[in-house]
Design a protein around this motif. Structure first.
Motif, PDB file in Angstrom:
ATOM      1  N   LEU A  83       0.840  -1.210   0.000  1.00 36.38           N
ATOM      2  CA  LEU A  83       0.000   0.000   0.000  1.00 36.38           C
ATOM      3  C   LEU A  83       0.869   1.252   0.000  1.00 36.38           C
ATOM      4  CD1 LEU A  83      -2.971   1.151   0.355  1.00 36.38           C
ATOM      5  CD2 LEU A  83      -2.501   1.195   2.808  1.00 36.38           C
ATOM      6  N   PRO A  84       0.736   2.145  -1.005  1.00 38.63           N
ATOM      7  CA  PRO A  84       1.453   3.422  -0.943  1.00 38.63           C
ATOM      8  C   PRO A  84       0.735   4.371   0.004  1.00 38.63           C
ATOM      9  CG  PRO A  84       0.210   3.265  -3.005  1.00 38.63           C
ATOM     10  CD  PRO A  84      -0.087   2.008  -2.224  1.00 38.63           C
ATOM     11  N   LEU A  85       1.507   5.183   0.754  1.00 40.17           N
ATOM     12  CA  LEU A  85       0.899   6.000   1.814  1.00 40.17           C
ATOM     13  C   LEU A  85       0.904   7.500   1.527  1.00 40.17           C
ATOM     14  CD1 LEU A  85       2.234   4.064   4.941  1.00 40.17           C
ATOM     15  CD2 LEU A  85      -0.048   3.942   3.906  1.00 40.17           C
ATOM     16  N   GLY A  86       1.534   7.931   0.441  1.00 42.17           N
ATOM     17  CA  GLY A  86       1.392   9.328   0.013  1.00 42.17           C
ATOM     18  C   GLY A  86       2.208  10.364   0.763  1.00 42.17           C
ATOM     19  N   PHE A  87       3.064   9.958   1.705  1.00 42.35           N
ATOM     20  CA  PHE A  87       3.937  10.960   2.334  1.00 42.35           C
ATOM     21  C   PHE A  87       5.403  10.543   2.129  1.00 42.35           C
ATOM     22  CE2 PHE A  87       4.998   8.453   6.044  1.00 42.35           C
ATOM     23  CZ  PHE A  87       3.868   7.690   6.306  1.00 42.35           C
ATOM     24  N   ALA A  88       6.336  11.436   2.555  1.00 43.55           N
ATOM     25  CA  ALA A  88       7.780  11.240   2.300  1.00 43.55           C
ATOM     26  C   ALA A  88       8.014  10.966   0.813  1.00 43.55           C
ATOM     27  CB  ALA A  88       8.363  10.123   3.167  1.00 43.55           C
ATOM     28  N   ARG A  89       7.364  11.773  -0.016  1.00 48.80           N
ATOM     29  CA  ARG A  89       7.562  11.635  -1.472  1.00 48.80           C
ATOM     30  C   ARG A  89       8.903  12.229  -1.857  1.00 48.80           C
ATOM     31  NH1 ARG A  89       2.983  10.483  -4.419  1.00 48.80           N
ATOM     32  NH2 ARG A  89       1.012  10.806  -3.330  1.00 48.80           N
ATOM     33  N   SER A  90       9.630  11.526  -2.685  1.00 46.79           N
ATOM     34  CA  SER A  90      10.931  12.031  -3.125  1.00 46.79           C
ATOM     35  C   SER A  90      11.290  11.372  -4.449  1.00 46.79           C
ATOM     36  CB  SER A  90      12.007  11.699  -2.082  1.00 46.79           C
ATOM     37  OG  SER A  90      12.204  10.304  -2.020  1.00 46.79           O
ATOM     38  N   THR A  91      12.319  11.929  -5.110  1.00 49.42           N
ATOM     39  CA  THR A  91      12.879  11.232  -6.263  1.00 49.42           C
ATOM     40  C   THR A  91      14.326  10.910  -5.916  1.00 49.42           C
ATOM     41  OG1 THR A  91      13.515  13.309  -7.288  1.00 49.42           O
ATOM     42  CG2 THR A  91      11.433  12.361  -7.999  1.00 49.42           C
ATOM     43  N   PHE A  92      14.874   9.937  -6.609  1.00 51.35           N
ATOM     44  CA  PHE A  92      16.249   9.546  -6.368  1.00 51.35           C
ATOM     45  C   PHE A  92      17.041   9.864  -7.628  1.00 51.35           C
ATOM     46  CE2 PHE A  92      19.852   6.749  -5.818  1.00 51.35           C
ATOM     47  CZ  PHE A  92      20.180   7.037  -4.510  1.00 51.35           C
ATOM     48  N   ARG A  93      18.078  10.718  -7.499  1.00 55.45           N
ATOM     49  CA  ARG A  93      18.705  11.271  -8.698  1.00 55.45           C
ATOM     50  C   ARG A  93      20.221  11.357  -8.598  1.00 55.45           C
ATOM     51  NH1 ARG A  93      15.104  15.121 -12.026  1.00 55.45           N
ATOM     52  NH2 ARG A  93      16.710  14.272 -13.371  1.00 55.45           N
ATOM     53  N   PHE A  94      20.845  11.374  -9.759  1.00 58.49           N
ATOM     54  CA  PHE A  94      22.262  11.701  -9.836  1.00 58.49           C
ATOM     55  C   PHE A  94      22.397  13.217  -9.806  1.00 58.49           C
ATOM     56  CE2 PHE A  94      22.650   7.650 -12.378  1.00 58.49           C
ATOM     57  CZ  PHE A  94      23.487   6.996 -11.486  1.00 58.49           C
ATOM     58  N   ALA A  95      23.508  13.700  -9.213  1.00 55.53           N
ATOM     59  CA  ALA A  95      23.802  15.135  -9.238  1.00 55.53           C
ATOM     60  C   ALA A  95      25.301  15.359  -9.220  1.00 55.53           C
ATOM     61  CB  ALA A  95      23.137  15.827  -8.044  1.00 55.53           C
ATOM     62  N   GLY A  96      25.704  16.511  -9.682  1.00 54.44           N
ATOM     63  CA  GLY A  96      27.128  16.857  -9.681  1.00 54.44           C
ATOM     64  C   GLY A  96      27.276  18.353  -9.918  1.00 54.44           C
ATOM     65  N   LYS A  97      28.504  18.811  -9.957  1.00 56.00           N
ATOM     66  CA  LYS A  97      28.756  20.211 -10.312  1.00 56.00           C
ATOM     67  C   LYS A  97      28.254  20.433 -11.742  1.00 56.00           C
ATOM     68  CE  LYS A  97      31.055  22.312  -6.988  1.00 56.00           C
ATOM     69  NZ  LYS A  97      32.137  21.794  -6.168  1.00 56.00           N
TER      70      LYS A  97
END
Ligand code: ATP
Ligand code: PRP
Ligand code: MG
Length: 285
Positions: A83-97
């Motif tokens: 069951l998805p609960l709809g909070f702590a939504r985030s994306t997981f991404r690469f980042a750099g300078k």
């Protein structure tokens, strides 16, 4: 007694406790408490590190748990989202300078720092890219400035942490996450805990519905009923009751809270009156 794992710290812990409280479960009073029993509901809650929850649940010692989808995937544990609960939504991404890379393909031979080694290693392997992964416990945004890695892979919500560190995301999002309820993969539906698990899920679904819907009541002329009902179809079908005034009916339907004001305007425009919305405190669909 149903045994449930709940996050004890971090972004998941407060909203998870709020949701359980709204669903009628007893919650701990002190953040140091590691387990509590809710005898009235025949449930025992274990407050565990969010990262460890999938491991406990996959072991079968705990029946279900609340964790993040990214943490479940990262752990590689034998547990599944129910069951998805709809909070702590985030994306997981690469980042750099800025200018470091445009996508995962540019990471060949480079070093990526992350707290989510499982997700990153799998993503690199699936993309056929050979790169090194350095595991850090947190605050990974600083790893680039300090020369531990050229690239990070981390949870992004508002992007503030990245901006503050002078970093930019690049490439496609690796995954989207939110809080979820998990159970052991292949848990037997005949298990003794099953009716209690289903009751627990119905309660949480009730909270989700109560948070996202309002109840709308209004009166309208019979000739306008079909138009009005098209605006407020309800979840299954609206309740329509006759009024003492001939030619008028009262209608009651659940509508998404975010659309309530627009729907009230539209109902008014077609002649509906006495339009009321009320909050839903709890529900079972
Ligand atoms: N800023 C954020 N906004 C929304 N969700 C977040 C944020 N930070 C972490 N999360 C989510 O919260 C879950 C738990 O992450 P984690 O345990 O790392 O919590 P945390 O808030 O980072 O706390 P800590 O790192 O202090 O333990 C993950 O599913 C993650 O996607
Ligand atoms: O995009 P934002 O809104 O800035 O949120 C993302 C940040 O929040 C989390 O960090 P947290 O505060 O949990 O610290 P941590 O890195 O030690 O986990 C996450 O690891 C990012 O750093
Ligand atoms: Mg964190």
């Amino acid at each position: 007694m149903l045994r449930i794992a709940v996050p004890n710290k971090g972004s998941l812990s407060g909203p998870a406790a709020d949701m359980l409280h709204e669903a009628g479960y007893r919650q701990r009073r002190e953040s140091k408490e590691l387990r509590i029993v809710d005898p009235g509901n025949e449930v025992e809650f274990f407050y565990l590190r969010p990262r460890d929850i999938a491991i406990y649940v996959s072991s079968g010692r705990l029946d279900i748990g609340i964790t993040g989808r990214d943490l479940l995937v990262d752990s590689g544990a034998d547990a599944e989202e129910i069951l998805p609960l709809g909070f702590a939504r985030s994306t997981f991404r690469f980042a750099g300078k800025p200018g470091t890379a445009n996508g995962v393909a540019d990471l060949k031979g480079r070093t990526v720092a992350t707290s989510y080694e499982g997700i990153v290693a799998r993503h690199l392997a699936d993309s056929g890219v050979d790169a090194s992964v350095v595991h850090l416990d947190g605050a990974v945004e600083t790893a680039i400035e300090l020369g531990v890695a050229e690239v990070i892979a981390d949870v992004v919500e508002t992007g503030t942490s990245l901006r503050n560190a002078g970093l930019e995301v690049f490439g496609e999002p690796i995954m989207k996450s939110e809080a979820i309820v998990i159970r052991r993969t292949g848990a037997d539906a005949e298990e003794a805990a099953e009716p209690k698990v289903q009751q627990f899920l119905r309660r949480l679904q009730g909270v989700l519905v109560a948070r996202t819907y309002v109840m709308m009541d209004y009166d309208c002329r019979v000739e306008q009923l079909e138009k009005a009902v098209a605006l407020t179809p309800g979840l299954e079908s609206p309740t329509v009751s006759p009024l003492h005034n001939e030619g008028w009916v009262a209608v009651r339907a659940m509508v998404p809270a975010k659309d309530a004001q627009r729907i009230m305007d539209d109902l008014y425009a077609i002649g509906a009156r006495a339009i009321l919305t009320t909050a839903i405190h709890a529900c079972r669909l």
